[in-house]
Design a protein around this motif. Structure first.
Motif, PDB file in Angstrom:
ATOM      1  N   SER A 118     -11.160   0.996   6.821  1.00 32.61           N
ATOM      2  CA  SER A 118     -11.887   1.315   7.015  1.00 32.61           C
ATOM      3  C   SER A 118     -12.513   2.107   7.885  1.00 32.61           C
ATOM      4  O   SER A 118     -12.020   3.108   8.362  1.00 32.61           O
ATOM      5  N   ALA A 119     -13.995   1.795   8.386  1.00 33.27           N
ATOM      6  CA  ALA A 119     -14.490   3.322   9.245  1.00 33.27           C
ATOM      7  C   ALA A 119     -14.898   2.951  10.648  1.00 33.27           C
ATOM      8  O   ALA A 119     -14.544   3.785  11.267  1.00 33.27           O
ATOM      9  N   ALA A 120     -14.703   1.255  11.148  1.00 35.69           N
ATOM     10  CA  ALA A 120     -14.190   1.032  12.667  1.00 35.69           C
ATOM     11  C   ALA A 120     -13.596   0.423  12.337  1.00 35.69           C
ATOM     12  O   ALA A 120     -13.668  -0.740  11.721  1.00 35.69           O
ATOM     13  N   ALA A 121     -13.511  -0.438  13.721  1.00 39.12           N
ATOM     14  CA  ALA A 121     -13.315  -1.592  13.992  1.00 39.12           C
ATOM     15  C   ALA A 121     -14.217  -2.298  13.452  1.00 39.12           C
ATOM     16  O   ALA A 121     -15.383  -2.323  13.765  1.00 39.12           O
ATOM     17  N   ASP A 122     -13.970  -3.449  12.726  1.00 42.80           N
ATOM     18  CA  ASP A 122     -15.004  -4.342  11.620  1.00 42.80           C
ATOM     19  C   ASP A 122     -15.492  -3.620  10.911  1.00 42.80           C
ATOM     20  O   ASP A 122     -15.966  -4.466  10.826  1.00 42.80           O
ATOM     21  N   SER A 178      -9.891  -5.565  14.421  1.00 42.14           N
ATOM     22  CA  SER A 178     -10.489  -5.884  15.267  1.00 42.14           C
ATOM     23  C   SER A 178      -9.891  -5.059  16.166  1.00 42.14           C
ATOM     24  O   SER A 178     -11.056  -5.026  17.011  1.00 42.14           O
ATOM     25  N   LYS A 179      -9.189  -4.127  16.033  1.00 37.02           N
ATOM     26  CA  LYS A 179      -9.100  -3.179  17.199  1.00 37.02           C
ATOM     27  C   LYS A 179      -8.757  -1.513  16.479  1.00 37.02           C
ATOM     28  O   LYS A 179      -8.408  -1.790  15.755  1.00 37.02           O
ATOM     29  N   GLU A 183      -6.656   0.921  16.620  1.00 37.95           N
ATOM     30  CA  GLU A 183      -5.632   1.058  16.638  1.00 37.95           C
ATOM     31  C   GLU A 183      -4.946   0.494  15.312  1.00 37.95           C
ATOM     32  O   GLU A 183      -3.927   1.094  15.251  1.00 37.95           O
ATOM     33  N   ASN A 184      -5.589  -1.063  15.075  1.00 38.28           N
ATOM     34  CA  ASN A 184      -4.115  -1.396  14.181  1.00 38.28           C
ATOM     35  C   ASN A 184      -5.324  -1.645  12.705  1.00 38.28           C
ATOM     36  O   ASN A 184      -6.579  -2.331  13.456  1.00 38.28           O
ATOM     37  N   PHE A 185      -4.393  -2.112  11.672  1.00 43.95           N
ATOM     38  CA  PHE A 185      -5.037  -1.833  11.144  1.00 43.95           C
ATOM     39  C   PHE A 185      -3.969  -2.537   8.947  1.00 43.95           C
ATOM     40  O   PHE A 185      -3.445  -1.938   8.812  1.00 43.95           O
ATOM     41  N   PRO A 186      -4.067  -3.939   9.641  1.00 44.20           N
ATOM     42  CA  PRO A 186      -3.438  -5.324   8.924  1.00 44.20           C
ATOM     43  C   PRO A 186      -3.258  -5.462   7.798  1.00 44.20           C
ATOM     44  O   PRO A 186      -4.866  -5.595   7.540  1.00 44.20           O
ATOM     45  N   LEU A 187      -2.204  -5.141   6.941  1.00 48.19           N
ATOM     46  CA  LEU A 187      -2.544  -5.363   5.101  1.00 48.19           C
ATOM     47  C   LEU A 187      -2.090  -6.613   4.653  1.00 48.19           C
ATOM     48  O   LEU A 187      -0.823  -6.837   5.118  1.00 48.19           O
ATOM     49  N   THR A 188      -2.483  -7.358   4.395  1.00 54.02           N
ATOM     50  CA  THR A 188      -2.171  -9.159   3.956  1.00 54.02           C
ATOM     51  C   THR A 188      -2.095  -9.036   1.999  1.00 54.02           C
ATOM     52  O   THR A 188      -3.585  -8.826   1.431  1.00 54.02           O
TER      53      THR A 188
END
Lengths: 117, 112
Positions: free
Chosen positions: A49-53, A69-70, A72-77
């Motif tokens: 991810s290069a940035a939020a969204d 979405s933020k 600071e957070n980058f969840p992987l599902t």
């Protein structure tokens, strides 16, 4: 505490279940990454991810979903876990001190060891 | 597609010896070549890095040699110690998107 944290540290799940791995960084780094590490394959990029969204596929994205979405957070599902997804998963972020000449590399989290049974 | 090739896969060296890990890259769009060190149960950590306009960089006992024309670079560990036993990854960064391409890693074991 400042840094990049991953949770959980260990996870055992059953085939077919959905599981989410969390990644949180405190530096407001633009770039974030998810890697999986398997013996003989080294580190393989799943998503970044290069940035939020803004997210994009890496080398091995099939079976995984990400969101950001933020900053600071980058969840992987893992939408429907399979045994081939048993691995150690690392999240990383990268940033700069002011300009691109002062890039200080990736900072990795401590990893999540996922076992799919 | 493997763009950074690393060798050897594993390496055993006596304490005080100089292990050498070699890497070769294919893409000229890389602008930064870091090495990462990983201990068991931990994430990789940046060890040392070099830019392609520099032929050698030293930090303590760790030295990177870089040959731009041959598209090759290597890590040397001087006076190696058992505490240097770890997995080492070479890597190359693509400038346009910060994406790092990693080699497959070298498991280094330093005998006491």
């Amino acid at each position: 505490d400042a840094g990049i944290t991953q949770s959980p540290r260990y996870k055992i799940t059953e085939t077919g279940r959905q599981v989410t791995l969390m990644c949180h960084q405190t530096w407001s780094h633009s770039y974030m990454f998810w890697y999986r590490q398997d013996l003989g394959h080294g580190l393989r990029l799943i998503y970044y991810s290069a940035a939020a969204d803004i997210t994009d596929k890496g080398e091995v994205p099939d079976g995984y979903v990400v969101s950001r979405s933020k900053t600071e957070n980058f969840p992987l599902t893992l939408e429907s876990a399979t045994r081939s997804q048993t691995s150690v998963y690392f999240c990383a972020s990268s940033g700069y001190f002011g300009d691109k000449d002062r890039w200080y590399g990736y900072t990795f989290g401590s990893g999540t060891r996922l076992t799919v049974v | 597609q493997q763009q950074v090739k690393q060798s050897p896969q594993s390496l055993i060296v006596q304490k005080g010896g100089i292990p050498i890990i070699n890497c070769a890259y294919e893409n000229t769009a890389f602008d930064y070549f870091p090495w990462y060190q990983q201990f068991p149960g931990k994430g990789p950590a940046l060890l040392i890095a070099i830019r392609p306009d520099v032929s050698e960089k030293k930090e303590g006992r760790f030295t990177i040699s870089f040959n731009k024309s041959a598209k090759q670079f290597s890590l040397h560990i001087m006076d190696s110690q058992p505490g240097d036993s770890a997995t080492y990854f070479c890597a190359a960064r693509r400038y346009r998107d910060d994406k790092i391409i990693f080699g497959k890693g070298t498991r280094l074991h330093i005998l006491p």
